[in-house]
Structures are given as C-alpha cells and as structure tokens.
Design an enzyme around this catalytic site. Structure first.
Site, PDB file in Angstrom:
ATOM      1  N   LYS A  14       0.819  -1.217   0.000  1.00  0.00           N
ATOM      2  CA  LYS A  14       0.000   0.000   0.000  1.00  0.00           C
ATOM      3  C   LYS A  14       0.856   1.271   0.000  1.00  0.00           C
ATOM      4  O   LYS A  14       0.579   2.201  -0.746  1.00  0.00           O
ATOM      5  CB  LYS A  14      -0.946   0.021   1.219  1.00  0.00           C
ATOM      6  CG  LYS A  14      -1.937  -1.128   1.255  1.00  0.00           C
ATOM      7  CD  LYS A  14      -2.883  -0.998   2.442  1.00  0.00           C
ATOM      8  CE  LYS A  14      -2.164  -0.993   3.767  1.00  0.00           C
ATOM      9  NZ  LYS A  14      -1.852  -2.274   4.374  1.00  0.00           N
ATOM     10  N   ARG A  89      -9.982   1.434   9.331  1.00  0.00           N
ATOM     11  CA  ARG A  89      -9.399   0.103   9.500  1.00  0.00           C
ATOM     12  C   ARG A  89     -10.357  -0.863  10.188  1.00  0.00           C
ATOM     13  O   ARG A  89     -10.012  -2.024  10.385  1.00  0.00           O
ATOM     14  CB  ARG A  89      -8.141   0.244  10.343  1.00  0.00           C
ATOM     15  CG  ARG A  89      -6.995  -0.631   9.875  1.00  0.00           C
ATOM     16  CD  ARG A  89      -5.792  -0.234  10.685  1.00  0.00           C
ATOM     17  NE  ARG A  89      -4.638  -1.021  10.414  1.00  0.00           N
ATOM     18  CZ  ARG A  89      -3.637  -0.641   9.626  1.00  0.00           C
ATOM     19  NH1 ARG A  89      -3.705   0.485   8.962  1.00  0.00           N
ATOM     20  NH2 ARG A  89      -2.589  -1.414   9.493  1.00  0.00           N
ATOM     21  N   ARG A 128      11.239  -6.718   4.620  1.00  0.00           N
ATOM     22  CA  ARG A 128      11.203  -5.314   5.009  1.00  0.00           C
ATOM     23  C   ARG A 128      11.785  -5.138   6.410  1.00  0.00           C
ATOM     24  O   ARG A 128      12.436  -4.134   6.694  1.00  0.00           O
ATOM     25  CB  ARG A 128       9.751  -4.814   4.986  1.00  0.00           C
ATOM     26  CG  ARG A 128       9.644  -3.336   5.322  1.00  0.00           C
ATOM     27  CD  ARG A 128       8.262  -2.802   5.106  1.00  0.00           C
ATOM     28  NE  ARG A 128       7.378  -3.131   6.209  1.00  0.00           N
ATOM     29  CZ  ARG A 128       6.058  -2.912   6.198  1.00  0.00           C
ATOM     30  NH1 ARG A 128       5.486  -2.402   5.135  1.00  0.00           N
ATOM     31  NH2 ARG A 128       5.322  -3.218   7.247  1.00  0.00           N
ATOM     32  N   ARG A 134      11.508  -1.835  11.150  1.00  0.00           N
ATOM     33  CA  ARG A 134      10.297  -1.431  11.858  1.00  0.00           C
ATOM     34  C   ARG A 134      10.051  -2.361  13.035  1.00  0.00           C
ATOM     35  O   ARG A 134      10.115  -3.572  12.887  1.00  0.00           O
ATOM     36  CB  ARG A 134       9.098  -1.491  10.894  1.00  0.00           C
ATOM     37  CG  ARG A 134       8.616  -0.126  10.488  1.00  0.00           C
ATOM     38  CD  ARG A 134       7.538  -0.230   9.453  1.00  0.00           C
ATOM     39  NE  ARG A 134       6.299  -0.809   9.972  1.00  0.00           N
ATOM     40  CZ  ARG A 134       5.153  -0.772   9.299  1.00  0.00           C
ATOM     41  NH1 ARG A 134       5.099  -0.197   8.117  1.00  0.00           N
ATOM     42  NH2 ARG A 134       4.070  -1.313   9.820  1.00  0.00           N
ATOM     43  N   ARG A 145      -0.634  -8.869  13.340  1.00  0.00           N
ATOM     44  CA  ARG A 145      -1.219  -7.843  12.463  1.00  0.00           C
ATOM     45  C   ARG A 145      -2.082  -8.480  11.379  1.00  0.00           C
ATOM     46  O   ARG A 145      -3.112  -7.926  10.986  1.00  0.00           O
ATOM     47  CB  ARG A 145      -0.115  -6.973  11.858  1.00  0.00           C
ATOM     48  CG  ARG A 145       0.336  -5.876  12.841  1.00  0.00           C
ATOM     49  CD  ARG A 145       1.721  -5.351  12.541  1.00  0.00           C
ATOM     50  NE  ARG A 145       1.875  -4.829  11.216  1.00  0.00           N
ATOM     51  CZ  ARG A 145       2.995  -4.958  10.485  1.00  0.00           C
ATOM     52  NH1 ARG A 145       4.033  -5.592  10.981  1.00  0.00           N
ATOM     53  NH2 ARG A 145       3.072  -4.445   9.284  1.00  0.00           N
TER      54      ARG A 145
HETATM   55  P1  ADP Z   1       0.588  -2.254   7.957  1.00  0.00           P
HETATM   56  O1  ADP Z   1      -0.532  -2.077   6.998  1.00  0.00           O
HETATM   57  O2  ADP Z   1       1.796  -2.889   7.348  1.00  0.00           O
HETATM   58  O3  ADP Z   1       0.190  -2.952   9.228  1.00  0.00           O
HETATM   59  P2  ADP Z   1       0.502   0.570   8.754  1.00  0.00           P
HETATM   60  O4  ADP Z   1       1.612   1.534   8.632  1.00  0.00           O
HETATM   61  O5  ADP Z   1      -0.734   0.825   7.957  1.00  0.00           O
HETATM   62  O6  ADP Z   1       1.150  -0.837   8.396  1.00  0.00           O
HETATM   63  O7  ADP Z   1       0.048   0.444  10.297  1.00  0.00           O
HETATM   64  C1  ADP Z   1       0.963   0.203  11.320  1.00  0.00           C
HETATM   65  C2  ADP Z   1       0.272   0.288  12.679  1.00  0.00           C
HETATM   66  O8  ADP Z   1      -0.231   1.624  12.886  1.00  0.00           O
HETATM   67  C3  ADP Z   1      -0.949  -0.609  12.870  1.00  0.00           C
HETATM   68  O9  ADP Z   1      -0.596  -1.917  13.238  1.00  0.00           O
HETATM   69  C4  ADP Z   1      -1.688   0.141  13.986  1.00  0.00           C
HETATM   70  O10 ADP Z   1      -1.089  -0.085  15.242  1.00  0.00           O
HETATM   71  C5  ADP Z   1      -1.460   1.592  13.620  1.00  0.00           C
HETATM   72  N1  ADP Z   1      -2.542   2.124  12.764  1.00  0.00           N
HETATM   73  C6  ADP Z   1      -2.419   2.580  11.494  1.00  0.00           C
HETATM   74  N2  ADP Z   1      -3.598   2.999  11.008  1.00  0.00           N
HETATM   75  C7  ADP Z   1      -4.508   2.796  11.990  1.00  0.00           C
HETATM   76  C8  ADP Z   1      -5.916   2.999  12.103  1.00  0.00           C
HETATM   77  N3  ADP Z   1      -6.644   3.495  11.106  1.00  0.00           N
HETATM   78  N4  ADP Z   1      -6.512   2.680  13.279  1.00  0.00           N
HETATM   79  C9  ADP Z   1      -5.815   2.199  14.299  1.00  0.00           C
HETATM   80  N5  ADP Z   1      -4.501   1.950  14.258  1.00  0.00           N
HETATM   81  C10 ADP Z   1      -3.845   2.242  13.121  1.00  0.00           C
END
Ligand code: ADP
Length: 187
Positions: A14, A89, A128, A134, A145
C-alpha cells in the site's frame, strides 16, 4: 479530483503504491501508520499514546485515530482530493469517516484493494524487517497484524464492497506492473 482509500493486508504494498498514485493523480497521500510512526519517533503526546498499540500490532484506539484523520483532512492540501492509506481500518472507523466526509461536504470516489496471499505477505514483511527495522515487523507481531486484519479490517472492506465502490487489484508482481493495473481501475 479524486478522493480514495487504499486498503489491503499488511505487506500488500500500500505504501509503495500510494506514493506512485499520489504523484500520478496529483493528490496528497496520507498514511495513518506513517503519522503514528513519525509521532512515536518525535516523542510527541500523540506518539506516546500510540506507541504501545503500534508496537504490539494492535489498532490504536478509534477515538484517537478518528480525531487525527479529521484534523489532517482539514489541511489545505487535502481540499482537492486525497488518498488515505491505513484508514478506516474497522467498521467503527468507517462510521466515523462517513461523518468526517459529511462535515467536509465530500464524497468518496473509490476504495482500491490490493490483494495478496498470505505466504507472499509474510515473506515481504520479513524482508522489510531486515531493510527498515520497523519494530512491528518481528515474526510474532506480523502474525498478529495479519489476524487483526482478518478480524477487523476485512469486514470494513466488505462494507465498501456492498456500497459498490470497491475495486480489487492483484498486488503480486513488479511495482510498475501493479501500478499499471491500479491506474486502469481508477475513475
Ligand atoms: P501495515 O498495513 O503494514 O500494518 P501501517 O503503517 O498501515 O502498516 O500500520 C501500522 C500500525 O499503525 C498498525 O498496526 C496500527 O497499530 C497503527 N494504525 C495505522 N492505522 C490505523 C488505524 N486506522 N486505526 C488504528 N490503528 C492504526
């Protein structure tokens, strides 16, 4: 002007595709994950609140996340379209996002889903982990996740499918190949 979401499991690409789409369409890309990570790094109040959730691979509480997005979408640079990556989400956030859009007098044009199978995701995320370091890319947290995605985020995607705005694209293949598939699906 396009207002869109990019959705899909962790590791689907993404972030990479968001940057390209943002350049191609001339709209700002906003990633809630990036915002949380920047704030954690900078030690802000928001970062301190979000840290334990992000590092455990859990969702940050909806109230905090919804507020963050509403504030960010009020910026000038989002007035002529935006691409949201990582939000909403879950179904609660969809409801909140409906309210945010209504207050902005805006509507969502398209929700783009990047589809990828689980094996591929785990292997991409492990790679990654080596490159970016990360803290939520350890094997246990990656697995968690993916579970959170299945239980909370998949129903949110199903909701947009019901609404008729979902477009699915195969996320497997070279970055440019995937991007070409995406561009064909966008309005
Ligand atoms: P990925 O899709 O690889 O898990 P992201 O960068 O989208 O990576 O998200 C990393 C973390 O950030 C999530 O596991 C969560 O803890 C937090 N996060 C991101 N977006 C949201 C959201 N919309 N609501 C709640 N937590 C979020």
């Amino acid at each position: 002007m396009t207002r869109m979401l990019i959705v899909g499991p962790p590791g689907a690409g993404k972030g990479t595709q968001s940057k390209k789409i943002s350049e191609e369409l001339g709209i700002v890309a906003i990633s809630t994950g990036d915002i949380f990570r920047e704030n954690i790094k900078g030690g802000t109040a928001l970062g301190q609140e979000a840290q334990r959730y992000v590092e455990a691979g859990n969702l940050v509480p909806d109230s905090l996340t919804n507020r963050l997005v509403e504030d960010r979408l009020a910026w000038e640079d989002a007035a002529d379209g935006f691409l949201l990556d990582g939000y909403p989400r879950n179904l609660t956030q969809v409801e909140a996002f409906d309210g945010i859009l209504a207050r902005l007098g805006a509507r969502l044009d398209v929700v783009l889903e990047l589809v990828a199978d689980k094996e591929e995701l785990v292997s991409r995320l492990s790679k990654r982990a080596e490159m970016e370091g990360r803290r939520d890319d350890t094997e246990d947290v990656i697995r968690h996740r993916l579970e959170v995605f299945e239980s909370e985020t998949a129903p949110m995607i199903a909701e947009y499918s019901t609404r008729g705005v979902l477009r699915q694209v195969d996320g497997l293949g070279a970055v440019d190949e995937v991007n070409a598939r995406i561009m064909k699906e966008l309005p």
